[in-house]
Design an enzyme around this catalytic site. Structure first.
Site, PDB file in Angstrom:
ATOM      1  N   HIS A  27       0.855  -1.188   0.000  1.00  0.00           N
ATOM      2  CA  HIS A  27       0.000   0.000   0.000  1.00  0.00           C
ATOM      3  C   HIS A  27       0.892   1.239   0.000  1.00  0.00           C
ATOM      4  CE1 HIS A  27      -3.460   2.520   0.772  1.00  0.00           C
ATOM      5  NE2 HIS A  27      -2.795   3.092   1.767  1.00  0.00           N
ATOM      6  N   ASP A  44       0.535   5.188  -0.123  1.00  0.00           N
ATOM      7  CA  ASP A  44      -0.296   6.384  -0.153  1.00  0.00           C
ATOM      8  C   ASP A  44       0.246   7.324  -1.221  1.00  0.00           C
ATOM      9  OD1 ASP A  44      -2.220   5.888   1.875  1.00  0.00           O
ATOM     10  OD2 ASP A  44      -0.679   6.206   3.390  1.00  0.00           O
ATOM     11  N   ASP A  82      -7.841   1.313   2.834  1.00  0.00           N
ATOM     12  CA  ASP A  82      -7.415   2.328   3.797  1.00  0.00           C
ATOM     13  C   ASP A  82      -8.262   3.596   3.754  1.00  0.00           C
ATOM     14  OD1 ASP A  82      -5.736   3.315   5.819  1.00  0.00           O
ATOM     15  OD2 ASP A  82      -4.455   4.333   4.382  1.00  0.00           O
ATOM     16  N   HIS A 131      -7.248   9.400  -0.821  1.00  0.00           N
ATOM     17  CA  HIS A 131      -7.876   9.357   0.496  1.00  0.00           C
ATOM     18  C   HIS A 131      -7.076  10.016   1.614  1.00  0.00           C
ATOM     19  CE1 HIS A 131      -5.532   5.469   0.796  1.00  0.00           C
ATOM     20  NE2 HIS A 131      -5.289   5.984   1.985  1.00  0.00           N
TER      21      HIS A 131
END
Length: 1085
Positions: free
Chosen positions: A289, A291, A401, A611
């Site tokens: 993951h 970001d 997430d 997000h």
């Protein structure tokens, strides 16, 4: 007696006890295990002392030189390596934060190490980095701080000659540059990093393997229940390994491993450990993951992607069982543009089936605040990228997430070719525990997807023994299906799985096969294959209807107000650009639909909806970057609109009322006041593409709207529909003159500004906790004065002092009422905001009673409780809404409209719009400065209806006057109104939201320079319409068009035809939508 004298016992059990033997003291023996392989006082005497067979440091083995990139530049390999490098070495420091330093590393393997089994370069500067070959190929990422510091030396380096590689040092850690141990604190701009290690290391692979053996066996001894024989055997095996170890004796390592294999099995050194086709409960999937921004800017994310994904390609070569899932088409695009050799490696692993593009969206986006069409475009741009470059679309929406999940996502997923969904974020809920692991998630319209929330409750599992165990012990849907996904790998800041993760999972599988009790984990399957196993059972899964509300991070509906304002404005602009560009491209063949520009605008908006960007939870430099992105969007949009207006025969030049029209892109009759100049106003009326603007009629004897001070400090604003009384800066009475009803609760004060202490438990930019409501304080108002008194509009203004540093200029405005249009009270706040950990809101106590309030969400309405009956109700003390929130009884209601806000709450009869927060981490300056905020109080007859829907559209997209050409003026004067080429007639709950050209129309698609070859162009011209039911009722309508349509097809979001719709000869076709359905239609011209 004596008959057995001739019988002798064959038992070897001795008669006499040879020595005392005590019971194993479990706790002591368990504590002993870690000291066998951990650093500390025994590290020179335990297993760690035999991990390496030799180390070469410094010259001549390692020669270092460096070039320091200026400022925060991130130069390419070619740009960096053409510079002059200076000598450097271990112990030197580099910085400041976010700077880049390129090292030339000349490696000469000494004779003493050339014949060792396994050689690695160990490099640790406590920063992230990338290893590059001498010819400019990105090879592998480095993490630093003791993690992923190794790079395996090629066999060719063992020839005694000097070999050169380059290491690109990024002066940031995995989680940015926080000043201490708290990663969410604003980054320290002046951090420096010391190169601690640059060694050639000969690794004892058997010792390294034993290290993993004893680690996992020790976990079994610690975590299996003490009333199980499996736990006791693990403890005994670990003790036997430790007792058999002899420092300096390589054969003792082999003996220890043989003992360990009695517990973990004989196959753990190979992927063949997974070959036994036994009952599988846990499916391991590697994940990284990243970001797209968070505690670092987008520019650093681009490097994180290359570092992380090159690591995974390397691991796949060594661990064939590794199957890696990775989302976010944007990150693939960055890789393609900036790291072509890594892109080629990724493509080859995709073809091999080990690297799985997943998710189907452009980024892992917020789903609460983006408009319905933005959610559509996340899927359109994401799925098209994957299909174009990899020949496949995603089947699984992957969003582990994000801070809550919009109620219409299952429908949009199905319309984008996905019927599976994975998340785990609701495991973070801080009030109620979400009750399901695997279930059917149902949208507002009834569409469903299979949802799985990994019971290990993380998307960055370390592949520990406990992660595997929790994958069953925390599974909440065992009565329906007991299998689960284990999503493992370093995440958030990137990295992905490590060799340690993969080795640990091999041993976990070995334990399950050899001993049992631990769930059987399997590697090698894809995420899609896992869902394939679930799908036949899905008919019996439990269901969850509506939004997946996240009981945490509620402050993200408000933090970073400007970013949210730009999001709303850009969405509205894109809608207008696409609608008008479609009309222009079909009106004038010389005008080319600006697909490339529109794509660039959308990609920027979609990126900013990531997000941690749109929710406001990133560091300050991210918002510096997003401001620039939005600026590009608005500049491009204005340029496109200028070109479009020219084609349509209008311009932005100021003109007289007689030579002005209003451009309309809303698909219903409109009647609005339109400013012609600072002193002149007109009334635009009609439903065409161009609306005539008539003079506003003024009658002195009977003014359309008035304001007067009826007594000291008390003002009355009045039009034909509403009477507004303002006292102390608040609305103390709002009387509906038509229904003869008071809107404000008796004794209540609407438009009352209130402030709260805002100190959440930890996540400052993210969270607002329920206890903040106990700190409510009303802000006292200063003097109120009449600030505007025009024939069509009146206003009163009040100065409100928040603190010595912060203030509000509050304006309440009432415009002339127009016949057939519900009037509203408009409010404007100019806020000078310089607070610390405060929350500013505005309240409306209304005389309406209902146990539910309605909130606009993407393509629909969500109803939420106005009471605290249960903890589930109370958890929704702050919720998300789009353009309006509404509280209605059977025959009357009040809507609060807004132009840029998303946070709201309705408690009892008090409606509360959230305005501004002041968190100090991770952005110390979040929301500081001047803000202009608009909202409106809209009383309405009946319950929530199309009146509010249309008012919210108009409030966010007001009509503007433009100068018209003689042709347009004549057309409008003749009553043609520049008839909209597309109309939707029928039930008013239906909304024609989007009009655009087809994605693959041969006359609009950009050139093929970025096309993978899997998206064939579509011949002819096509128009796509998106229509949705906005209120939750079945809707019937008729679409009318003046375009020469030869066929109509209902299609999905990706513009695949689903069914042909009967078309009448007059260019009309009928539609019928189920409640809250989102329907797309392709008009083939």
């Amino acid at each position: 007696m004596g008959g057995g004298r001739g019988l002798r016992s064959k038992n070897s059990y001795p008669v006499l006890a040879s020595r005392p033997v005590g019971q194993i003291i479990s706790k002591i023996y368990k504590d002993r295990i870690r000291s066998f392989y951990s650093p500390g006082q025994y590290e020179k005497h335990n297993l760690l002392a035999m991990m390496y067979e030799g180390i070469a440091s410094g010259e001549p083995a390692i020669k270092l030189s460096v070039w320091d990139a200026p400022g925060q530049e991130r130069p390419t390999f070619q740009e960096a390596t053409k510079n002059e490098f200076r000598n450097t070495g271990v112990g030197h420091s580099f910085g400041p934060s976010w700077s880049t330093h390129w090292f030339r590393v000349a490696i000469t393997v000494p004779e003493s190490l050339r014949h060792k089994e396994h050689l690695e370069l160990h490099w640790d500067a406590d920063t992230e980095g990338m290893v590059w070959s001498q010819d400019g190929q990105a090879l592998q990422g480095l993490t630093g701080g003791g993690e992923r510091i190794e790079w395996i030396l090629p066999a060719s380096f063992r020839d005694g000659r000097e070999h050169v590689i380059y290491i690109e040092m990024a002066c940031n850690r995995m989680f940015g540059n926080s000043p201490g141990g708290d990663i969410i604190q604003p980054p320290d701009p002046n951090k420096y990093f010391t190169l601690k290690k640059a060694d050639i290391v000969a690794v004892n692979l058997e010792a390294r393997a034993l290290y993993i053996d004893i680690w996992i066996i020790g976990d079994a001894a610690r975590e299996f229940p003490e009333d199980s024989w499996e736990q006791h055997k693990a403890l005994k095996t670990a003790s036997d390994v430790i007792d058999s170890f002899k420092l300096g004796d390589k054969e003792s390592i082999a003996k220890c491993r043989r003992i360990a294999q009695e517990y973990i099995g004989p196959n753990v050194d190979s992927h063949k450990v997974y070959s036994a086709g036994k009952d599988i409960k846990v499916y391991g999937i590697g994940h990284c993951h990243i970001d797209s921004c968070w505690l670092w800017p987008w520019a650093e994310t681009k490097r994180k992607v290359a570092r992380s994904w090159s690591n995974q390609c390397d691991l796949m070569d060594r661990y064939p069982e590794l199957n890696f899932a990775c989302s976010q088409a944007q990150q693939y695009q960055w890789l393609k543009q900036l790291y072509p050799n890594v892109w080629d490696r990724v493509k080859s692993k995709v073809r091999a089936g080990q690297f799985q593009p997943i998710g189907g969206s452009w980024v892992e986006h917020d789903t609460n605040m983006p408009s319905g069409e933005s959610l559509v475009r996340q899927f359109v741009y994401g799925q098209r990228f994957f299909e174009n470059h990899f020949g496949q679309r995603s089947q699984t929406f992957w969003l582990p997430d994000t801070f809550g999940y919009s109620a219409q996502l299952p429908q949009l997923c199905r319309l984008a070719g996905m019927n599976r969904f994975l998340t785990q974020k609701l495991s973070w809920n801080n009030i109620n525990k979400f009750p399901h692991t695997t279930f059917n998630w149902v949208a507002l319209d009834g569409s469903q997807v299979i949802c799985h929330m990994p019971p290990s409750e993380t998307y960055t599992a370390e592949a520990h023994f406990g992660d595997v165990r929790r994958s069953v012990s925390q599974h909440k849907s065992m009565d329906q299906d007991a299998t689960s996904l284990l999503v493992f790998g370093k995440g958030d800041g990137g990295g992905g799985p490590t060799w340690q993760h993969l080795e640990k999972l091999r041993r976990c599988r070995g334990i399950a096969d050899q001993v049992g009790l631990l769930p059987r984990v399997h590697m090698g399957n894809t995420v899609d294959e896992f869902f394939d196993f679930l799908e036949p059972k899905a008919g019996g899964f439990v269901t969850w209807y509506g939004e997946l509300y996240f009981e945490l991070h509620r402050g993200t509906y408000t933090t970073q107000a400007n970013n949210k304002l730009y999001n709303r404005k850009s969405e509205a602009m894109l809608r207008e650009v696409e609608w008008l560009a479609t009309a222009a491209s079909l009106k004038d063949s010389s005008y080319k639909y600006p697909k490339a520009d529109i794509d660039a605008m959308w990609e920027s908006v979609l990126l900013c909806q990531f997000h941690d960007c749109l929710p406001g939870s990133s560091v300050e430099m991210v918002y510096d970057d997003s401001d620039k992105e939005y600026e590009k969007v608005f500049q491009t949009g204005e340029r496109l609109l200028k070109d479009i207006r020219k084609v349509l025969g209008v311009s932005d030049l100021r003109a007289s009322l007689q030579n002005s029209v209003a451009i309309n892109t809303l698909p219903w009759h409109r009647k609005e006041l339109v400013n012609i100049s600072n002193d002149e106003v007109g009334v635009a009326c009609g439903e065409g593409q161009f609306l005539a603007i008539r003079p506003f009629k003024m009658v002195e004897e009977q003014p359309a709207v008035t304001v007067e001070e009826v007594r000291k400090g008390v003002f009355v604003l009045q039009n034909d529909q509403l009477r507004v009384e303002v006292e102390g800066g608040c609305v103390t009475s709002l009387y509906d003159r038509v229904t003869k009803r008071e809107v404000i609760e008796k004794g209540g004060k609407a438009n009352q500004y209130v402030i709260f202490d805002d100190k959440p438990l930890y996540w400052q930019a993210w969270d607002v906790e329920v206890y903040h409501l106990e700190t409510r304080q009303e802000l006292p108002c200063g003097e109120t004065t009449i600030s505007e008194k025009k024939p069509h509009r009146v206003s009163v203004a009040t100065k409100i002092q928040i603190s010595d540093a912060s203030s509000i200029k509050s304006t309440i405005t009432l415009s002339a009422a127009l016949k057939g249009v519900q009037s509203w009270v408009e409010c404007h706040a100019e806020v000078e905001w310089h607070e610390k950990m405060k929350f500013l809101k505005v309240e409306f106590p209304v005389d309406v009673r209902s146990t539910e309030a309605s909130y606009e969400t993407a393509f629909g309405i969500v109803k939420r409780p106005t009471h605290y009956n249960t903890s589930w109700d109370m958890a929704k003390f702050e919720v998300c809404c789009h353009r309006f929130a509404d509280l209605s009884e059977h025959n009357y209601g009040v809507s609060i409209l807004n132009d840029s806000k998303y946070g709201f709450a309705t408690t009892g009869n008090v409606m509360r719009l959230s305005l501004l927060r002041a968190p100090k981490a991770p952005d110390a300056h979040a929301d500081m400065g001047t803000h202009h905020i608009r909202w409106a109080i809209l009383p309405h007859q009946q319950s929530l209806s199309h009146t509010t829907i249309r008012a919210a559209f108009a409030f966010n997209q007001p009509l503007r006057a433009v100068a018209s050409s003689p042709d347009v003026s004549r057309l409008v004067a003749a009553g043609g109104g520049g008839a909209n080429p597309i109309k939707l007639l029928g039930d008013p709950n239906l909304v024609l939201d989007t009009v655009k050209r087809g994605e693959d129309d041969e006359d609009v698609r950009p050139g093929d320079e970025d096309v993978g070859g899997n998206l064939p162009k579509r011949k002819g011209r096509n128009v796509i319409l998106r229509i949705y039911d906005s209120l939750g009722g079945r809707g019937r309508g008729t679409v009318k068009t003046t375009w020469a349509v030869r066929a109509v097809f209902k299609c999905n979001l990706l513009e695949d035809d689903l069914e042909e719709i009967p078309l009448r000869g007059d260019g009309e076709f009928d539609i019928e939508l189920r409640p809250f359905e989102v329907a797309s239609y392709r008009l083939a011209l």
